[in-house]
Design an enzyme around this catalytic site. Structure first.
Site, PDB file in Angstrom:
ATOM      1  N   THR A  26       0.808  -1.229   0.000  1.00 22.80           N
ATOM      2  CA  THR A  26       0.000   0.000   0.000  1.00 22.80           C
ATOM      3  C   THR A  26       0.834   1.269   0.000  1.00 22.80           C
ATOM      4  O   THR A  26       0.482   2.261  -0.645  1.00 22.80           O
ATOM      5  CB  THR A  26      -0.912   0.017   1.254  1.00 22.80           C
TER       6      THR A  26
ATOM      7  N   ASP B 279       1.204  -6.324  -4.896  1.00 20.21           N
ATOM      8  CA  ASP B 279       0.359  -6.353  -3.711  1.00 20.21           C
ATOM      9  C   ASP B 279       0.829  -7.619  -2.975  1.00 20.21           C
ATOM     10  O   ASP B 279       0.976  -8.675  -3.593  1.00 20.21           O
ATOM     11  CB  ASP B 279      -1.105  -6.484  -4.134  1.00 20.21           C
ATOM     12  N   SER B 280       1.071  -7.532  -1.689  1.00 19.26           N
ATOM     13  CA  SER B 280       1.694  -8.672  -1.020  1.00 19.26           C
ATOM     14  C   SER B 280       0.792  -9.898  -0.968  1.00 19.26           C
ATOM     15  O   SER B 280       1.246 -10.982  -0.612  1.00 19.26           O
ATOM     16  CB  SER B 280       2.170  -8.290   0.388  1.00 19.26           C
ATOM     17  N   SER B 281      -0.459  -9.758  -1.356  1.00 21.45           N
ATOM     18  CA  SER B 281      -1.322 -10.940  -1.465  1.00 21.45           C
ATOM     19  C   SER B 281      -0.808 -11.867  -2.562  1.00 21.45           C
ATOM     20  O   SER B 281      -1.201 -13.034  -2.633  1.00 21.45           O
ATOM     21  CB  SER B 281      -2.753 -10.533  -1.788  1.00 21.45           C
TER      22      SER B 281
ATOM     23  N   THR C  91       1.270  -5.091   4.010  1.00 20.20           N
ATOM     24  CA  THR C  91       1.032  -5.626   5.358  1.00 20.20           C
ATOM     25  C   THR C  91       0.318  -6.980   5.347  1.00 20.20           C
ATOM     26  O   THR C  91       0.449  -7.750   6.295  1.00 20.20           O
ATOM     27  CB  THR C  91       0.168  -4.654   6.193  1.00 20.20           C
ATOM     28  N   ASP C  92      -0.423  -7.259   4.266  1.00 21.82           N
ATOM     29  CA  ASP C  92      -1.280  -8.459   4.287  1.00 21.82           C
ATOM     30  C   ASP C  92      -0.513  -9.737   4.606  1.00 21.82           C
ATOM     31  O   ASP C  92      -0.991 -10.592   5.346  1.00 21.82           O
ATOM     32  CB  ASP C  92      -2.008  -8.624   2.947  1.00 21.82           C
TER      33      ASP C  92
ATOM     34  N   GLN D 100      -5.729 -21.801  17.101  1.00 19.89           N
ATOM     35  CA  GLN D 100      -6.333 -20.701  16.354  1.00 19.89           C
ATOM     36  C   GLN D 100      -6.634 -19.498  17.248  1.00 19.89           C
ATOM     37  O   GLN D 100      -7.124 -18.474  16.795  1.00 19.89           O
ATOM     38  CB  GLN D 100      -7.577 -21.145  15.573  1.00 19.89           C
TER      39      GLN D 100
HETATM   40  N1  ASP Z   1      -2.969  -5.308   0.016  1.00 17.26           N
HETATM   41  C1  ASP Z   1      -1.850  -4.579   0.529  1.00 17.26           C
HETATM   42  C2  ASP Z   1      -0.631  -5.461   0.494  1.00 17.26           C
HETATM   43  O1  ASP Z   1      -0.483  -6.278   1.353  1.00 17.26           O
HETATM   44  C3  ASP Z   1      -2.135  -4.094   1.908  1.00 17.26           C
HETATM   45  C4  ASP Z   1      -1.015  -3.310   2.544  1.00 17.26           C
HETATM   46  O2  ASP Z   1       0.023  -3.088   2.017  1.00 17.26           O
HETATM   47  O3  ASP Z   1      -1.197  -2.873   3.671  1.00 17.26           O
HETATM   48  O4  ASP Z   1       0.173  -5.337  -0.387  1.00 17.26           O
END
Ligand code: ASP
Length: 344
Positions: free
Chosen positions: A15, A58-60, A90-91, A277
């Site tokens: 992000t 995007d880290s996803s 952050t993901d 969990q």
């Molecule tokens: N979707 C973003 C990512 O993980 C979210 C972020 O960076 O906070 O790349």
């Protein structure tokens, strides 16, 4: 003589470096725009070099090859820099920080992951503060030695051990928590290090271990889960390891159908690691009969491992150990501060 400190920034995306596309969704752009927004970098007396992923993500979308690339960039530049800052979404940051902590054997320099909840161009963005403090932590030394010679996540004023952290907020600035391990530092007016919690500095060369095996999965239990779902998971072709997210302190159903599915999977050589969990949970397979039944079959107790640290540890050990017994032995031992003994 004032020797300038040097940091290598690895820009992967996230992000922090995103802007809106024509359809109004956030997508990554390239790094130059980030540097433009942090003019203070020039006044910090740090030599900053940036290596950017050719296509920031995007880290996803992060996967095994990205992790190998990050670890390779660090190992190739290891002797040249005082520390490393990885700008990452952050993901999945907790997964990446965890796996890098295993891959970078013998690490004795700071590798600080950071990112932002708002793009750097946004008025209220947290990016600037996160990057600047991460750089300061990456060069921080005491008696000539790095203060934090390990893989960490710095976010919203707190420095956390990377393989203990977990994303816990997607709408607030304090995106990460570390329920089972104290912060390594709090950044207020000064950066206050918790020296007792930081991994000690051990001199020696970096040992890059970059073979990973991702024939693994996480199965999160829920009340009402059907035999069909469980059996299908255990039947996946080529599956070598499974992280079982159980209830409470490591408990699962102990009805016959569930235990025989587990027994069959273990019989096929699938390694099963039990993690809780519950955020801040700790597996103790001796506490309840439901846990004892798993232990008796040969399910490994993951103690206070997070799911992120557990699944990446499995990929790492399956990739780097030739012997299944060694994988099983090391899964329940701390490799680099990711878990607390004992594990049952
Ligand atoms: N979707 C973003 C990512 O993980 C979210 C972020 O960076 O906070 O790349």
């Amino acid at each position: 003589m004032n020797i300038e400190a040097s940091v290598l920034i690895i820009y992967t995306g996230g992000t922090m470096g995103m802007s809106y596309n024509a359809a109004g969704a956030l997508v990554p752009f390239n790094f130059s725009q980030i540097l433009d927004k942090i003019p203070d970098l020039n006044s910090m007396n740090i030599t900053v070099t940036v290596i950017s992923f050719p296509e920031p993500i995007d880290s996803s979308n992060v996967g095994v090859q990205h992790w190998k690339d990050m670890a390779y960039i660090i190992s190739e530049n290891y002797d040249t820099y005082d520390g490393f800052v990885v700008l990452h979404g952050t993901d999945t940051m907790a997964y990446s920080a965890s796996i890098l902590s295993y891959m970078l054997g013998g690490l004795n320099k700071p590798v600080i992951f950071t990112g932002a909840q708002l793009p750097i161009a946004a008025l209220r963005s947290d990016a600037r503060e996160n990057v600047i403090t991460s750089l300061l932590i990456a060069i921080a030394k005491k008696d000539g030695k790095p203060i934090v010679p390990e893989v960490c996540i710095f976010f919203n004023h707190r420095l956390l051990r990377g393989n203990r952290a977990k994303k816990s907020q997607s709408m607030h600035f304090d995106a990460f928590e570390s329920e089972n391990y104290p912060p390594l530092a709090e950044a207020g007016i000064v950066i206050d290090y918790n020296h007792a919690a930081v991994k000690p500095f051990v001199p020696g060369p970096l040992d890059l271990r970059n073979r990973l095996d991702n024939n693994v999965m996480v199965l999160k239990l829920f009340p009402g889960i059907t035999p069909r779902v469980v059996e299908h998971c255990f039947d996946i072709d080529g599956l070598k390891g499974l992280v079982l997210e159980t209830f409470g302190s490591g408990n699962s159903p102990n009805q016959g159908w569930f235990l025989s599915a587990v027994e069959k999977a273990l019989g096929k050589g699938i390694i099963i690691l039990n993690v809780s969990q519950v955020n801040g949970g700790e597996v103790d397979q001796d506490r309840y009969q439901t846990g004892r039944d798993l232990k008796k079959l040969g399910v490994l107790g993951g103690a206070d491992l997070t799911t992120e640290a557990a699944i990446t540890k499995m990929m790492f050990l399956l990739g780097n150990e030739n012997d299944e017994g060694e994988v099983r032995r090391k899964l329940v031992l701390p490799l680099c501060g990711e878990m607390t003994l004992p594990s049952t």
